[in-house]
Design a protein around this motif. Structure first.
Motif, PDB file in Angstrom:
ATOM      1  N   SER A  99       0.826  -1.206   0.000  1.00 27.99           N
ATOM      2  CA  SER A  99       0.000   0.000   0.000  1.00 27.99           C
ATOM      3  C   SER A  99       0.860   1.255   0.000  1.00 27.99           C
ATOM      4  CB  SER A  99      -0.958   0.008   1.190  1.00 27.99           C
ATOM      5  OG  SER A  99      -0.269   0.211   2.401  1.00 27.99           O
ATOM      6  N   VAL A 100       2.000   1.208   0.663  1.00 29.05           N
ATOM      7  CA  VAL A 100       2.917   2.351   0.652  1.00 29.05           C
ATOM      8  C   VAL A 100       3.734   2.347  -0.635  1.00 29.05           C
ATOM      9  CG1 VAL A 100       4.904   3.396   1.809  1.00 29.05           C
ATOM     10  CG2 VAL A 100       3.027   2.447   3.156  1.00 29.05           C
ATOM     11  N   TYR A 101       4.281   1.190  -0.989  1.00 29.12           N
ATOM     12  CA  TYR A 101       5.145   1.072  -2.160  1.00 29.12           C
ATOM     13  C   TYR A 101       4.409   1.443  -3.443  1.00 29.12           C
ATOM     14  CZ  TYR A 101       7.869  -1.140  -5.815  1.00 29.12           C
ATOM     15  OH  TYR A 101       8.561  -1.380  -6.970  1.00 29.12           O
ATOM     16  N   ARG A 102       3.182   0.962  -3.572  1.00 31.01           N
ATOM     17  CA  ARG A 102       2.402   1.254  -4.786  1.00 31.01           C
ATOM     18  C   ARG A 102       1.535   2.503  -4.644  1.00 31.01           C
ATOM     19  NH1 ARG A 102      -0.042  -4.725  -6.113  1.00 31.01           N
ATOM     20  NH2 ARG A 102       1.919  -5.756  -6.595  1.00 31.01           N
ATOM     21  N   ALA A 103       1.639   3.186  -3.510  1.00 38.22           N
ATOM     22  CA  ALA A 103       0.918   4.438  -3.240  1.00 38.22           C
ATOM     23  C   ALA A 103      -0.592   4.280  -3.419  1.00 38.22           C
ATOM     24  CB  ALA A 103       1.459   5.569  -4.119  1.00 38.22           C
ATOM     25  N   PHE A 104      -1.165   3.307  -2.679  1.00 43.82           N
ATOM     26  CA  PHE A 104      -2.620   3.136  -2.700  1.00 43.82           C
ATOM     27  C   PHE A 104      -3.261   4.433  -2.220  1.00 43.82           C
ATOM     28  CE2 PHE A 104      -2.802  -1.763  -1.906  1.00 43.82           C
ATOM     29  CZ  PHE A 104      -2.081  -1.954  -3.062  1.00 43.82           C
ATOM     30  N   GLU A 155     -10.441   0.947  -3.612  1.00 38.36           N
ATOM     31  CA  GLU A 155     -10.373   0.109  -4.810  1.00 38.36           C
ATOM     32  C   GLU A 155      -8.965  -0.450  -5.014  1.00 38.36           C
ATOM     33  OE1 GLU A 155     -11.890   3.194  -4.808  1.00 38.36           O
ATOM     34  OE2 GLU A 155     -13.926   2.374  -4.809  1.00 38.36           O
ATOM     35  N   ASP A 156      -7.943   0.347  -4.666  1.00 38.02           N
ATOM     36  CA  ASP A 156      -6.567  -0.136  -4.770  1.00 38.02           C
ATOM     37  C   ASP A 156      -6.349  -1.328  -3.840  1.00 38.02           C
ATOM     38  OD1 ASP A 156      -6.007   1.869  -6.617  1.00 38.02           O
ATOM     39  OD2 ASP A 156      -5.161   3.224  -5.105  1.00 38.02           O
ATOM     40  N   PHE A 157      -6.864  -1.220  -2.607  1.00 37.84           N
ATOM     41  CA  PHE A 157      -6.742  -2.328  -1.665  1.00 37.84           C
ATOM     42  C   PHE A 157      -7.537  -3.541  -2.155  1.00 37.84           C
ATOM     43  CE2 PHE A 157      -5.349   0.915   1.347  1.00 37.84           C
ATOM     44  CZ  PHE A 157      -4.358   0.236   2.035  1.00 37.84           C
ATOM     45  N   GLU A 158      -8.743  -3.305  -2.645  1.00 33.90           N
ATOM     46  CA  GLU A 158      -9.568  -4.411  -3.140  1.00 33.90           C
ATOM     47  C   GLU A 158      -8.887  -5.132  -4.288  1.00 33.90           C
ATOM     48  OE1 GLU A 158     -13.198  -2.349  -4.034  1.00 33.90           O
ATOM     49  OE2 GLU A 158     -13.981  -2.588  -2.009  1.00 33.90           O
ATOM     50  N   ALA A 159      -8.261  -4.387  -5.192  1.00 31.57           N
ATOM     51  CA  ALA A 159      -7.562  -4.995  -6.325  1.00 31.57           C
ATOM     52  C   ALA A 159      -6.378  -5.837  -5.837  1.00 31.57           C
ATOM     53  CB  ALA A 159      -7.091  -3.921  -7.303  1.00 31.57           C
ATOM     54  N   ALA A 160      -5.629  -5.325  -4.869  1.00 33.02           N
ATOM     55  CA  ALA A 160      -4.490  -6.073  -4.332  1.00 33.02           C
ATOM     56  C   ALA A 160      -4.954  -7.341  -3.624  1.00 33.02           C
ATOM     57  CB  ALA A 160      -3.688  -5.196  -3.381  1.00 33.02           C
ATOM     58  N   ILE A 161      -6.040  -7.240  -2.869  1.00 34.45           N
ATOM     59  CA  ILE A 161      -6.575  -8.419  -2.182  1.00 34.45           C
ATOM     60  C   ILE A 161      -7.076  -9.441  -3.186  1.00 34.45           C
ATOM     61  CG2 ILE A 161      -8.440  -9.222  -0.673  1.00 34.45           C
ATOM     62  CD1 ILE A 161      -8.057  -6.557   0.895  1.00 34.45           C
ATOM     63  N   GLU A 162      -7.716  -8.980  -4.248  1.00 30.76           N
ATOM     64  CA  GLU A 162      -8.193  -9.893  -5.289  1.00 30.76           C
ATOM     65  C   GLU A 162      -7.021 -10.614  -5.960  1.00 30.76           C
ATOM     66  OE1 GLU A 162     -10.671 -12.245  -7.088  1.00 30.76           O
ATOM     67  OE2 GLU A 162     -11.315 -10.767  -5.612  1.00 30.76           O
ATOM     68  N   GLU A 163      -5.930  -9.890  -6.207  1.00 24.33           N
ATOM     69  CA  GLU A 163      -4.722 -10.518  -6.768  1.00 24.33           C
ATOM     70  C   GLU A 163      -4.231 -11.626  -5.841  1.00 24.33           C
ATOM     71  OE1 GLU A 163      -1.545  -7.768  -7.647  1.00 24.33           O
ATOM     72  OE2 GLU A 163      -2.944  -6.387  -8.614  1.00 24.33           O
ATOM     73  N   LEU A 164      -4.218 -11.346  -4.530  1.00 27.16           N
ATOM     74  CA  LEU A 164      -3.771 -12.353  -3.568  1.00 27.16           C
ATOM     75  C   LEU A 164      -4.705 -13.554  -3.555  1.00 27.16           C
ATOM     76  CD1 LEU A 164      -2.648 -10.162  -0.541  1.00 27.16           C
ATOM     77  CD2 LEU A 164      -1.200 -11.480  -2.084  1.00 27.16           C
ATOM     78  N   ARG A 165      -5.989 -13.320  -3.662  1.00 26.12           N
ATOM     79  CA  ARG A 165      -6.947 -14.434  -3.671  1.00 26.12           C
ATOM     80  C   ARG A 165      -6.762 -15.314  -4.895  1.00 26.12           C
ATOM     81  NH1 ARG A 165     -11.769 -10.939  -1.279  1.00 26.12           N
ATOM     82  NH2 ARG A 165     -11.434 -11.458   0.900  1.00 26.12           N
TER      83      ARG A 165
END
Length: 175
Positions: free
Chosen positions: A126-131, A135-145
């Motif tokens: 979240s810091v590295y990609r500057a969320f 929606e940014d968090f949701e997209a990252a969580i979806e990638e992890l899922r």
């Protein structure tokens, strides 16, 4: 290599060995002029180019300190952080480049951190990609899922989370 004793401009290598962690070479040298022996330690320099354009030497300790912040309050040991730091350093050295951007270092951190702790991974990402939005968090969580089911299958888990244990069914669901 100049002799540190008589300043003769040459020396002969008598013995070479890598250091314990393999990041440097220790050489035992002898001066042909005064015959005295001395040791040199050779390191491959690795420079990080920051966003501002300033360069500084790569520091495993800085990598660990940044990841430690993301792991705050998580069940991550200092040993695990040290191993992550070593993996990141090995990965950036394996690129063969003497200069890296902070972006490259961040990418090298994300993989091992994802394996170490998913919550810490999300914090760091979240810091590295500057969320800047949910929606940014949701997209990252979806990638992890998307990645996690394949990891569960390789570990022998079907993804159901019950690990083969019987799950009680409420009486109303059986009527």
């Amino acid at each position: 290599m100049h002799c540190p004793f008589c300043r003769h401009p040459d020396s002969r290598v008598v013995d070479s060995r890598t250091t314990d962690d393999g990041t440097a070479i220790r050489r035992r040298r002898q001066c042909p002029d005064c015959s005295r022996r001395f040791t040199t330690l050779e390191n491959a320099s690795l420079t990080v180019i920051k966003r501002s354009g300033v360069t500084e030497p790569f520091s495993r300790d800085k990598v660990i300190a940044g990841v430690r912040k993301a792991c705050q309050g998580r069940p991550v040991t200092e040993d695990a952080l040290a191993q992550l730091g070593q993996r990141v350093e090995e990965a950036v050295r394996a690129t063969g480049s003497a200069e890296l951007s902070t972006h490259d270092v961040g990418l090298a951190i994300l993989g091992p951190l994802q394996e170490l702790d998913l919550v810490a991974y999300l914090r760091f990402a979240s810091v590295y990609r500057a969320f800047d939005s949910l929606e940014d968090f949701e997209a990252a969580i979806e990638e992890l899922r998307e990645v996690m089911p394949s990891a569960r299958e390789s570990a022998g888990d079907d993804g159901g989370g019950d690990n083969g244990a019987a799950v009680p069914v409420p009486a109303a669901a059986t009527d």
